[in-house]
Design a protein around this motif. Sequence first.
Motif: not given
Length: 776
Positions: A671-698
């Motif tokens: 029986r699975p205990i973790y993660p619960a159904r629909g739970e994402d262990p990574a808990q993704p959240q937007v921190a920067l816009s894709p444009g700014i992240a890509g610009s910094l990478t460059g």
Amino acid sequence: MSAPPPKTLIETVTHFVKSLPRLGQPEADSSSNGIPETIRLASRSPSKRSRVLLQLSLPDNQRREVELQDAEIYLGRSERACQIPLAADSISHIHASIRRVAPPLPLPRWIYGILGWDPARYLLKDEESTNGVYRGQRRVKQTLLSHGSQITLGPVRDPQSVRIRVVSPPSWSLYVFRGFWGLCAVITLGAGGWVAQEWGKISVDPEVLQTVVRGPLVVLAGDGQTQLRRTPSDNYRALTGLSDFGDVLPAVVVAAEDHRFYSHWGVDVVGILRASVVNLRSGSVRQGGSSITQQLARTILRDYTGTDNSLGRKLREAVAALKLETRYSKDDLLRVYLNNVYLGNGIYGFESAARFYFGVSAADLDLSQAATLASILPAPNVFNPVDDFNLALQGRDRVLERLSELRRFDDDEIRRARRSRLQLNPELQEATSTLAPYFYNAVLAELTALLGQDLASEGNFVVETTLNMGLQTAAEASLVQAVEQSGSQFGFDQGALVTLDGRTGQVLALVGGTDYRLSSFNRVTQAHRQPGSTFKVFAYAAALESGIPWAQFYECSPLNWGGQTFRGCRGSGGGMDIAQGLILSENVIALRLAQQVGLEQVMATARRMGIQSPLQPYPATVLGAMEVNLLELTGAYGVLADRGIHHRPHTIRRILDSSDCGTPSNWSTCRPIYPARGEDPAQPQVALSPGIAGSLTGVLQRAVQFGTGQAAYLGQGEAGKTGTTDSNKDLWFVGYLPDPAWVTGVWLGNDDATPTQGGSGLAAQVWGNYMRRIRG
């Protein structure tokens, strides 16, 4: 005709004295039988709490009020003898008296106030009147005055009798007091009903004690097949009587875990309250309040108590413990507990643990060894001497200190135990070989964080992790090679390396030091060091969010900010744009940028990108003066690798309950205990816009190709940033590849923070060598 006004001083004084009412008797109001509209018979102004009013109903429908406080007063027809004269045919010359009565107990007045009862009570007494005193329909000799009392002076049906209604409203504290106890009564009745309902769900027949599922903690690599630690098998030994454990071990365990075990009924209320206070003061869970019987219930009645880390499970444990106590003796419960409790490394029961860790039976354990085993109980996966020998010693000493406080053993015996060398079973190291031990250590810490200490300490789990064994092997080899080849030359003897999948937050490889056998301290998760210039990326991200372009030009001259002077650029005396400032890692450019954006905005950006360590908005923080750990810093760079999305770094993909499997030999049916159904262990959240992240990478790609990170250059689109602290105490490089989006952080230095003779290029070189190993 009124008397003429006094003319002399003597006449004035005489007139004043004559005008005073007789002591203890109010001035009469001629409007009705000599009784004023409202009179006070008191030596001082009354308090609201002690206020007592008598509402008098006289013949001919006359009504008056009398307010009492400290006086002793009489009621009757006599105006001279009675403070309250009553001109009614049924009233005697002196009909009744009212006196203050002493409180029933000699308690301070404030205690009576808390109880909501005024100790200043009044007693009305019949002074041998002709027609008597009645309370309701019953004639009485005396009666206490209380709020709402109805008293009649004279026959009840006689229209010439005087009727008295007592008005003495209870204080607000009485209503609070009554409400509190009423609420307690409701809660008690509800809890009693719930306990009665739950009671019938629990079976504590003897066979329950024999059906304990004893499964080890199995930690699997990311392939779902490779076990990170080999655990011993077929080593379980149970003892049939409590005396078989000897005299030392049971006494030590009871003192360490539940010293009131033999006096409570299964739930130690005092222990729960103590643990609650300690945890509230510390702001974290420092102590548990579960009794030995509750821990046993959690182990042998797992189907009933459940495995969730919740208040409901705690309450079910308490009910189960109470029922166990009604069926079995204390010695029986302690014996079953000692035989079944989990003690780390797949070991259940103290007899098995004694033989595994020390090579002796439980009855032959000395005080030092018994205290060591007892100290494992709060967190068996962490406190055992295999995973951390020094931590086990500290736990032993805490248990010995507890024994000293409780006076369970002689002080000399405890002192000898503390000064004894802890000799482990010589075969222990061979029996517990661990792959990726620093990663394994991080998994156990995350397991406790996810499930809670109580549940994580039980065993019976299969943990599927994120570990990539190929990357882990390459990471360990790269770090050890760097320290062995360059450490002595450049003055450092430690390092750490971690690789994350930037698109999921999964930890693919983690090396917390050069040799786990020499030091189990995890420098990826536990060490907090100044990140140096690797922190500057947060200032640049905040600037781009504020609309500042890469072409923005700043002077290279020295900067005075916050009472501190910062040196100018190393390679230019004029100025440069912010892109060049990041590529060359010029401090003064990053500071002028942060000054324009605002320090609070820089700190907010860092937190949003994943920095959880405390940050203060100081100028030096922009240059990496505040301490962080390597895992969170690498995770923050993962935001750039995944075009602005932050994923929580994690080592655990899934947790299964190995005591609840369709087919015990097939873990996939558990029986699975973790993660619960629909739970994402990574808990993704937007921190920067894709444009700014890509610009910094460059720009960070140019920093590797042309700037301070050239030692990491592969020609595969890699991006990254170097960092060095004062006196080269910390050497950093954090970089990532565009595809796959692997983010790797490297740290080199010394545990005691002594300076090195190297630079951040060495960390970049380790990163490059590691990438060449895994990229081919």
